[in-house]
Design an enzyme around this catalytic site. Structure first.
Site, PDB file in Angstrom:
ATOM      1  N   ASP A 168      94.823  81.706  78.448  1.00 10.39           N
ATOM      2  CA  ASP A 168      94.441  81.035  79.566  1.00 10.39           C
ATOM      3  C   ASP A 168      94.884  81.336  80.884  1.00 10.39           C
ATOM      4  OD1 ASP A 168      94.166  77.734  80.916  1.00 10.39           O
ATOM      5  OD2 ASP A 168      93.313  77.928  78.906  1.00 10.39           O
ATOM      6  N   HIS A 205      95.936  74.647  84.606  1.00 12.20           N
ATOM      7  CA  HIS A 205      95.178  74.739  83.213  1.00 12.20           C
ATOM      8  C   HIS A 205      95.916  75.029  81.859  1.00 12.20           C
ATOM      9  CE1 HIS A 205      91.937  75.457  80.440  1.00 12.20           C
ATOM     10  NE2 HIS A 205      91.116  74.105  80.988  1.00 12.20           N
ATOM     11  N   SER A 415      88.605  71.809  76.481  1.00 15.21           N
ATOM     12  CA  SER A 415      89.871  72.663  76.631  1.00 15.21           C
ATOM     13  C   SER A 415      90.959  72.056  76.117  1.00 15.21           C
ATOM     14  CB  SER A 415      89.844  72.797  78.256  1.00 15.21           C
ATOM     15  OG  SER A 415      89.119  73.827  78.629  1.00 15.21           O
TER      16      SER A 415
END
Length: 479
Positions: A168, A205, A415
């Site tokens: 990521d 994220h 996600s």
């Protein structure tokens, strides 16, 4: 005027790749992003065939001759991919590339004789919320509100922990201030804030994903790599090698959680990831991959490998359920290639750590109504905010909204459904002393999957025991 999310995200990704001219594709719509003036082929004989065919096809067209081939050696191009220049990337606009389109057409007859694909665009692979239609942007959550899913009652034991690799954007520097991430290791986010001191787009994220995984499955050895650091975007020609680098650093893990991909308009995956996917088949590792947030049935790769016969055991594709867990989230991709759905709307996890409050300026404006036609209060509309990129596109001149993050956030997207499923598989492995992650996935989906409704179809769904459903508000009759 409604926000143009694809256009806004295209411009943002282009700014993150200033030296790579990009175009939208396919040529009559805007489903994915790719590099102008370049096609991909496999190293060796196939690259020669592609180059010769394209050169012959464009022989009488000035400026559209494949005049440069860059071949990587075994140490620098493990994915076995050659970039072939087929035109001037400065020609035309961003709505397509006629040189690339011409090269693809020129190879169709040759591919028909060969029986397999020889050439591909060089697509941009991106974290699912950046894929032209992000699920939403993060929203601050109160510090006194527990994470959702909440932390499972299990202790971390390094001797029995399941190894999980998150590919990521990297970890926030103060992630360790969140107890669930105290033993998480890996790469830090290279740049967290801009010159104005505000968080960059989609930083946190990887930390948010790691927090979800650690909550669902506390007994995991979590490693987070910042493979997708720059706005969550990378060229297909580079991504395969980056995946190899990630697994080579620590060995192949039990589970890879990947919240990234792209559609490409084809039923057979990404050429640049083929070598990695072939290697994955020979390992015991399970890839858990996000289905994407385009609200589309178009396959999103590499998640869509889950229903290709050669990868049915090695890949699990994950779509998102809305906050009540009963129906699909408006933004979630769907279709027979999505193997399972999990909660993915307004989940709560750690975004920044808890050391210092930090501002965030919204990039996208919310819509007046759901852009996918749903009639509940979805993430397209709520919570309301004005975004900087939307204002720029509409020349509205308005001031974007700003918020402060102090640790927790609400965030939506496939996600985040993805690490929920990865965590449930890891937790199943620990609880049942199952050492094979692929067997654990089969057992979980066979014995423990429930059902939800997605676009009128009843589909397998996994809901963590510690996840709390949130009732949705219906704006009109229907779901």
């Amino acid at each position: 005027m409604a926000p143009q999310r694809f256009r806004e995200q295209f411009d943002q990704i282009q700014r993150s790749m200033p030296d790579v001219p990009l175009a939208m594709g396919p040529d009559d719509s805007a489903d994915f992003i790719y590099e102008k003036g370049v096609v991909l082929a496999r190293d060796g004989e196939e690259a020669r065939i592609v180059e010769d065919t394209v050169r012959t096809h464009f022989a009488e067209t000035t400026g559209l001759v494949a005049d440069s081939v860059r071949r990587g050696g075994a140490e620098t191009n493990r994915s076995g991919i050659t970039r072939i220049e087929v035109g001037d990337p400065g020609e035309g606009d961003q709505r397509g590339d006629r040189a690339v389109a011409g090269a693809l057409r020129a190879l169709r007859a040759v591919e028909g004789r060969a029986g397999h694909r020889l050439v591909s665009r060089n697509h941009v692979v991106h974290i699912a919320p950046v894929n032209a239609c992000p699920g939403d942007e993060p929203v601050p959550a109160p510090l006194d509100q527990p994470p959702n899913p909440a932390a499972a009652e299990a202790a971390y034991d390094p001797d029995t922990a399941v190894g999980v690799l998150v590919i990521d954007t990297g970890l926030m520097k103060d992630h360790g201030s969140y107890p669930l991430l105290a033993h998480t290791r890996g790469d830090l986010q290279i740049k967290e804030t801009g010159d104005d001191g505000a968080l960059e787009q989609y930083v946190g994220h990887g930390t948010f994903i790691a927090g979800l995984l650690a909550a669902v499955a506390p007994n995991t050895d979590l490693t987070v790599r910042n493979t997708l650091n720059d706005a969550g975007a990378i060229l297909e020609s580079e991504f395969g090698d980056k995946l190899f680098e990630a697994v080579d650093r620590d060995g192949w893990p039990d589970i890879i959680s990947l919240s990234a991909g792209t559609p490409n308009g084809r039923p057979d995956g990404l050429l640049g990831l083929q070598a990695f996917m072939e290697e994955l088949r020979t390992q015991r590792t399970l890839l858990v991959a996000a289905a994407g947030n385009n609200g589309s049935a178009t396959p999103f790769w590499p998640a869509a490998h889950a229903t290709l016969p050669a990868w049915e055991d090695s890949v699990v594709s994950v779509g998102a359920l809305r906050s009540d867990g009963e129906f699909g989230a408006c933004f979630s991709n769907h279709g027979g290639w999505v193997k399972v759905y999990a909660p993915g709307e307004r989940l709560t996890s750690s975004l920044t750590g808890f050391a210092t409050p930090v501002p965030y300026v919204y990039r996208h404006s919310t819509y007046d109504s759901c852009r996918y036609g749903f009639t509940y209060a979805c993430t397209c509309q709520y919570p309301r905010h004005a975004g900087q990129l939307s204002e720029e596109q509409q020349a509205g001149g308005g001031k974007p909204d700003q918020v402060m993050f102090e640790g927790f956030a609400h965030w939506s997207g496939t996600s985040f459904a993805t690490p929920v499923v990865a965590g449930m598989i890891a937790s199943h492995m620990v609880a049942h002393k199952e050492t094979d992650p692929r067997a654990a996935a089969r057992q979980l989906l066979t014995a423990h999957a429930e059902f939800a409704e997605v676009r009128g179809a009843h589909v397998p769904a996994l809901r963590p025991p510690t996840w709390r459903p949130v009732p949705v508000v219906a704006l009109a009759t229907g779901t």
